[in-house]
Design a protein around this motif. Sequence first.
Motif, PDB file in Angstrom:
ATOM      1  N   LEU A 110       0.827  -1.199   0.000  1.00 19.10           N
ATOM      2  CA  LEU A 110       0.000   0.000   0.000  1.00 19.10           C
ATOM      3  C   LEU A 110       0.865   1.253   0.000  1.00 19.10           C
ATOM      4  CD1 LEU A 110      -2.894   1.015  -0.023  1.00 19.10           C
ATOM      5  CD2 LEU A 110      -2.885   0.945   2.484  1.00 19.10           C
ATOM      6  N   GLU A 111       1.965   1.214   0.742  1.00 14.38           N
ATOM      7  CA  GLU A 111       2.882   2.351   0.745  1.00 14.38           C
ATOM      8  C   GLU A 111       3.475   2.571  -0.639  1.00 14.38           C
ATOM      9  OE1 GLU A 111       5.801   2.274   3.851  1.00 14.38           O
ATOM     10  OE2 GLU A 111       4.380   1.450   5.302  1.00 14.38           O
ATOM     11  N   THR A 112       3.808   1.486  -1.337  1.00 17.40           N
ATOM     12  CA  THR A 112       4.322   1.611  -2.700  1.00 17.40           C
ATOM     13  C   THR A 112       3.292   2.268  -3.605  1.00 17.40           C
ATOM     14  OG1 THR A 112       5.743  -0.326  -2.461  1.00 17.40           O
ATOM     15  CG2 THR A 112       5.162   0.315  -4.703  1.00 17.40           C
ATOM     16  N   ALA A 113       2.027   1.873  -3.462  1.00 18.94           N
ATOM     17  CA  ALA A 113       0.968   2.462  -4.274  1.00 18.94           C
ATOM     18  C   ALA A 113       0.856   3.964  -4.013  1.00 18.94           C
ATOM     19  CB  ALA A 113      -0.357   1.767  -3.983  1.00 18.94           C
ATOM     20  N   GLY A 227      -9.002  11.373   4.819  1.00 18.90           N
ATOM     21  CA  GLY A 227      -9.187   9.928   4.828  1.00 18.90           C
ATOM     22  C   GLY A 227      -7.928   9.166   5.164  1.00 18.90           C
ATOM     23  N   ALA A 228      -7.233   8.699   4.126  1.00 18.95           N
ATOM     24  CA  ALA A 228      -6.117   7.770   4.311  1.00 18.95           C
ATOM     25  C   ALA A 228      -5.003   8.342   5.169  1.00 18.95           C
ATOM     26  CB  ALA A 228      -5.572   7.348   2.949  1.00 18.95           C
ATOM     27  N   TRP A 229      -4.655   9.618   4.965  1.00 23.45           N
ATOM     28  CA  TRP A 229      -3.559  10.190   5.744  1.00 23.45           C
ATOM     29  C   TRP A 229      -3.900  10.259   7.231  1.00 23.45           C
ATOM     30  CZ3 TRP A 229      -1.457  15.026   2.664  1.00 23.45           C
ATOM     31  CH2 TRP A 229      -0.903  14.581   1.457  1.00 23.45           C
ATOM     32  N   ALA A 230      -5.150  10.568   7.530  1.00 19.42           N
ATOM     33  CA  ALA A 230      -5.564  10.658   8.935  1.00 19.42           C
ATOM     34  C   ALA A 230      -5.594   9.272   9.577  1.00 19.42           C
ATOM     35  CB  ALA A 230      -6.928  11.321   9.045  1.00 19.42           C
ATOM     36  N   GLU A 231      -6.016   8.268   8.802  1.00 16.88           N
ATOM     37  CA  GLU A 231      -6.135   6.916   9.346  1.00 16.88           C
ATOM     38  C   GLU A 231      -4.791   6.207   9.438  1.00 16.88           C
ATOM     39  OE1 GLU A 231      -8.835   5.294   6.550  1.00 16.88           O
ATOM     40  OE2 GLU A 231     -10.489   6.630   7.134  1.00 16.88           O
ATOM     41  N   GLU A 232      -3.910   6.459   8.462  1.00 11.15           N
ATOM     42  CA  GLU A 232      -2.595   5.818   8.423  1.00 11.15           C
ATOM     43  C   GLU A 232      -1.544   6.848   8.024  1.00 11.15           C
ATOM     44  OE1 GLU A 232      -2.358   1.632   7.033  1.00 11.15           O
ATOM     45  OE2 GLU A 232      -4.274   2.083   6.064  1.00 11.15           O
ATOM     46  N   ARG A 234       1.532   6.850   7.852  1.00 16.24           N
ATOM     47  CA  ARG A 234       2.639   6.363   7.034  1.00 16.24           C
ATOM     48  C   ARG A 234       2.342   6.532   5.545  1.00 16.24           C
ATOM     49  NH1 ARG A 234       1.537   1.012   5.246  1.00 16.24           N
ATOM     50  NH2 ARG A 234      -0.505   0.297   5.989  1.00 16.24           N
ATOM     51  N   LEU A 235       1.051   6.542   5.183  1.00 14.98           N
ATOM     52  CA  LEU A 235       0.704   6.729   3.784  1.00 14.98           C
ATOM     53  C   LEU A 235       0.958   8.163   3.342  1.00 14.98           C
ATOM     54  CD1 LEU A 235      -2.570   4.605   3.546  1.00 14.98           C
ATOM     55  CD2 LEU A 235      -0.212   3.929   3.034  1.00 14.98           C
ATOM     56  N   SER A 237       3.490   9.926   4.491  1.00 12.60           N
ATOM     57  CA  SER A 237       4.940   9.944   4.271  1.00 12.60           C
ATOM     58  C   SER A 237       5.304   9.301   2.943  1.00 12.60           C
ATOM     59  CB  SER A 237       5.650   9.222   5.419  1.00 12.60           C
ATOM     60  OG  SER A 237       5.389   9.856   6.661  1.00 12.60           O
ATOM     61  N   ALA A 238       4.662   8.168   2.624  1.00 12.11           N
ATOM     62  CA  ALA A 238       4.949   7.479   1.369  1.00 12.11           C
ATOM     63  C   ALA A 238       4.544   8.341   0.179  1.00 12.11           C
ATOM     64  CB  ALA A 238       4.216   6.141   1.332  1.00 12.11           C
ATOM     65  N   PHE A 239       3.373   8.962   0.261  1.00  6.00           N
ATOM     66  CA  PHE A 239       2.896   9.805  -0.829  1.00  6.00           C
ATOM     67  C   PHE A 239       3.843  10.974  -1.067  1.00  6.00           C
ATOM     68  CE2 PHE A 239       0.631  13.334  -2.637  1.00  6.00           C
ATOM     69  CZ  PHE A 239      -0.140  12.765  -3.629  1.00  6.00           C
ATOM     70  N   LEU A 240       4.227  11.669  -0.008  1.00  4.61           N
ATOM     71  CA  LEU A 240       5.085  12.838  -0.165  1.00  4.61           C
ATOM     72  C   LEU A 240       6.479  12.453  -0.624  1.00  4.61           C
ATOM     73  CD1 LEU A 240       3.951  14.996   2.900  1.00  4.61           C
ATOM     74  CD2 LEU A 240       3.361  15.298   0.480  1.00  4.61           C
ATOM     75  N   ALA A 241       6.933  11.244  -0.267  1.00  8.36           N
ATOM     76  CA  ALA A 241       8.214  10.763  -0.787  1.00  8.36           C
ATOM     77  C   ALA A 241       8.144  10.636  -2.305  1.00  8.36           C
ATOM     78  CB  ALA A 241       8.571   9.429  -0.148  1.00  8.36           C
ATOM     79  N   GLY A 242       7.029  10.103  -2.808  1.00  9.49           N
ATOM     80  CA  GLY A 242       6.849  10.016  -4.250  1.00  9.49           C
ATOM     81  C   GLY A 242       6.646  11.381  -4.876  1.00  9.49           C
ATOM     82  N   TYR A 243       5.957  12.262  -4.179  1.00  5.56           N
ATOM     83  CA  TYR A 243       5.681  13.604  -4.689  1.00  5.56           C
ATOM     84  C   TYR A 243       6.969  14.413  -4.855  1.00  5.56           C
ATOM     85  CZ  TYR A 243       3.103  17.982  -5.292  1.00  5.56           C
ATOM     86  OH  TYR A 243       2.593  19.164  -5.794  1.00  5.56           O
ATOM     87  N   GLY A 244       7.936  14.122  -4.007  1.00  3.84           N
ATOM     88  CA  GLY A 244       9.248  14.729  -4.177  1.00  3.84           C
ATOM     89  C   GLY A 244       9.575  15.877  -3.260  1.00  3.84           C
TER      90      GLY A 244
END
Length: 295
Positions: A110-113, A227-232, A234-235, A237-244
Amino acid sequence: MTEPTTLPAPVLDWARSSLGSLTVDDASGNYSPRVWEVTRHDGGDRFFVKLAASPASFTRATFAYRHAVPRLGAGRAPGLAATSAQHLALIVTAVPGTALSRLQLSGSALETAYRKAGALLALLHQAGKLTRSTHQQASTSLRRAADRAEQYVEAAGEHLSAEQRKLVMVRAAELRLLDRLPLGYIHGNAEADQWMWSGPRQPMAFTGFGYARFAAVVEDFVLMACGAWAEEPRLRSAFLAGYGRRLSDEEKHALACLTALHAATFSLRGAARGQTAAAERGRRLLDRLMREAHA
């Protein structure tokens, strides 16, 4: 207004004139009442026929598919096959994969996604050219969001408590003071329903560009923040890592304001449509935001 459950005959005739002989499948169970999957008899190619909800939505989606989506690269979004302003209809190609929201991914998968989604959204934010007029549109987007939220709250009646209304009004006022935020071309409905996942080795694709527009890019993070950021976390962090990049302090403040505004409008729209669960979800989010503000 009742949505059509079958593809209207004039639109079907137009689709056949554009693509040839077709088989039509009702895709409403998987997508929306305004989307139909069609398969061309000659070759078996799959397409989707989409009816825009309004002329403005049709214009936004057509612009997105013509001018921004091609910048994402092959396989990362549907391609535009045909449009009809008369019918407010678009035909787009099918992309591989399954909407992320319909999958049961967890952990590192899920983090990869979310990391892939962040990288793709960063490309989209840079895809549209900021002209003088689009810069004006983008730079005033937060002010317009504040205006809409205030109008909703003024009409809220007893659906929101006095403390909830106060929070939204304060956040709307704060939002108008933020004027040095990154601008770009946003998806407008950036969440897992619109992300097509084919596995970690394949590109992610975005669908659903009816809300795409020039705006402050932070507006594209609101649905995830609710939604997802509030619940998890870590998602996030994963999203912003991809965002750059990380969000600036001003963007964090704007996101807090926008989240409160979204919660209020979501709750009030749910109440107006008789969607009790949606209305309650919005109120719970507002209560959480109030607790965080007082912490």
